[in-house]
Write an enzyme that holds these catalytic residues in place. Structure first.
Site, PDB file in Angstrom:
ATOM      1  NE  ARG A  89      -3.280   2.674   2.394  1.00  0.00           N
ATOM      2  CZ  ARG A  89      -4.291   3.113   3.102  1.00  0.00           C
ATOM      3  NH1 ARG A  89      -4.773   2.097   3.818  1.00  0.00           N
ATOM      4  NH2 ARG A  89      -4.630   4.257   3.113  1.00  0.00           N
ATOM      5  NE  ARG A  98      -7.293   3.471  -0.383  1.00  0.00           N
ATOM      6  CZ  ARG A  98      -7.636   4.469   0.959  1.00  0.00           C
ATOM      7  NH1 ARG A  98      -7.699   3.518   2.043  1.00  0.00           N
ATOM      8  NH2 ARG A  98      -7.230   5.707   1.056  1.00  0.00           N
ATOM      9  CG  ASP A 101      -8.252   0.971   4.097  1.00  0.00           C
ATOM     10  OD1 ASP A 101      -7.186   1.274   4.715  1.00  0.00           O
ATOM     11  OD2 ASP A 101      -9.179   1.785   4.115  1.00  0.00           O
ATOM     12  CG  ASP A 103      -9.690   1.263   8.235  1.00  0.00           C
ATOM     13  OD1 ASP A 103      -8.399   1.585   8.282  1.00  0.00           O
ATOM     14  OD2 ASP A 103     -10.402   1.719   7.391  1.00  0.00           O
TER      15      ASP A 103
HETATM   16  N1  ROI Z   1     -15.091   3.093  -0.605  1.00  0.00           N
HETATM   17  C1  ROI Z   1     -15.458   1.762  -0.449  1.00  0.00           C
HETATM   18  N2  ROI Z   1     -16.570   1.082  -1.332  1.00  0.00           N
HETATM   19  N3  ROI Z   1     -14.907   0.420   0.262  1.00  0.00           N
HETATM   20  C2  ROI Z   1     -13.629   1.169   0.871  1.00  0.00           C
HETATM   21  O1  ROI Z   1     -12.837   0.281   1.347  1.00  0.00           O
HETATM   22  C3  ROI Z   1     -13.346   2.590   0.897  1.00  0.00           C
HETATM   23  N4  ROI Z   1     -12.255   2.769   1.517  1.00  0.00           N
HETATM   24  C4  ROI Z   1     -11.873   4.148   1.736  1.00  0.00           C
HETATM   25  C5  ROI Z   1     -12.648   5.127   0.820  1.00  0.00           C
HETATM   26  C6  ROI Z   1     -11.921   6.163  -0.341  1.00  0.00           C
HETATM   27  C7  ROI Z   1     -13.273   6.026   1.836  1.00  0.00           C
HETATM   28  N5  ROI Z   1     -13.875   4.623   0.058  1.00  0.00           N
HETATM   29  C8  ROI Z   1     -14.004   3.311   0.075  1.00  0.00           C
HETATM   30  O2  ROI Z   1     -10.930   4.721   2.146  1.00  0.00           O
END
Ligand code: ROI
Length: 168
Positions: A89, A98, A101, A103
């Site tokens: 990433r 990305r 990700d 979280d």
């Molecule tokens: N939109 C979707 N559908 N899924 C994500 O994981 C995701 N992650 C983000 C942003 C850019 C807000 N949009 C996203 O960080």
């Protein structure tokens, strides 16, 4: 060596990818998580194809996992950032595409507001791409800021752009 008692907590995490072979990357990230001492995988949602929230960019593949952890939130955060880095990433722009990700959404019933980490994730209640997979594996978990269950939060978001990913 320490023989002290170790505390175990459940933590919910969100996984997302919209660059590269997202399915392979997400599956490999789950396997990578299970290799980390102090982390056990308790549940994994199916994967969902989701329209990107934010600036125009490719669709995402999203999912959630429930971990049993013996590490503190800050250590879990560092671990997730390391795994993101292993999968290449590059943090260019805040809302950009990305490869991976990861979280932290929830950590037991903890409410934490520190400069680099907020738990529950401050935007989880607005995001169908988080709530749909999370409701699959933890519908009765109470989000401690709102005091509402995940399945209740889900009723207030538009889920039309979150669709089961064909293939798993
Ligand atoms: N939109 C979707 N559908 N899924 C994500 O994981 C995701 N992650 C983000 C942003 C850019 C807000 N949009 C996203 O960080």
């Amino acid at each position: 060596m320490s023989i002290g008692k170790s505390s175990r907590f459940q933590s919910a995490i969100a996984l997302g990818s919209n660059l590269g072979n997202s399915l392979e990357i997400l599956e490999a990230a789950i396997i990578r998580l299970t290799q980390i001492p102090g982390i056990n995988l308790l549940a994994q949602s199916s994967w969902y194809k989701t329209k990107a929230v934010g600036p125009p960019q490719p669709d995402y593949l999203n999912g959630c996992a429930i971990l049993e952890v013996e590490i503190e939130p800050q250590v879990l955060l560092i671990t997730l950032l390391q795994i993101e880095a292993e999968f290449g990433r590059i943090r260019r722009e805040r809302w950009g595409a990305r490869t991976l990700d990861l979280d932290i959404l929830l950590y037991a019933d903890l409410i934490l507001d520190s400069s680099n980490l907020q738990i529950p994730h401050p935007r989880m209640g607005d995001r169908a791409f988080v709530l749909v997979p999370l409701a699959e594996i933890a519908p009765d978990w109470i989000e401690p800021v709102s005091g509402r269950r995940i399945k209740q939060l889900l009723l207030d978001v538009d889920c039309s752009e979150v669709n089961p990913f064909q293939g798993k």
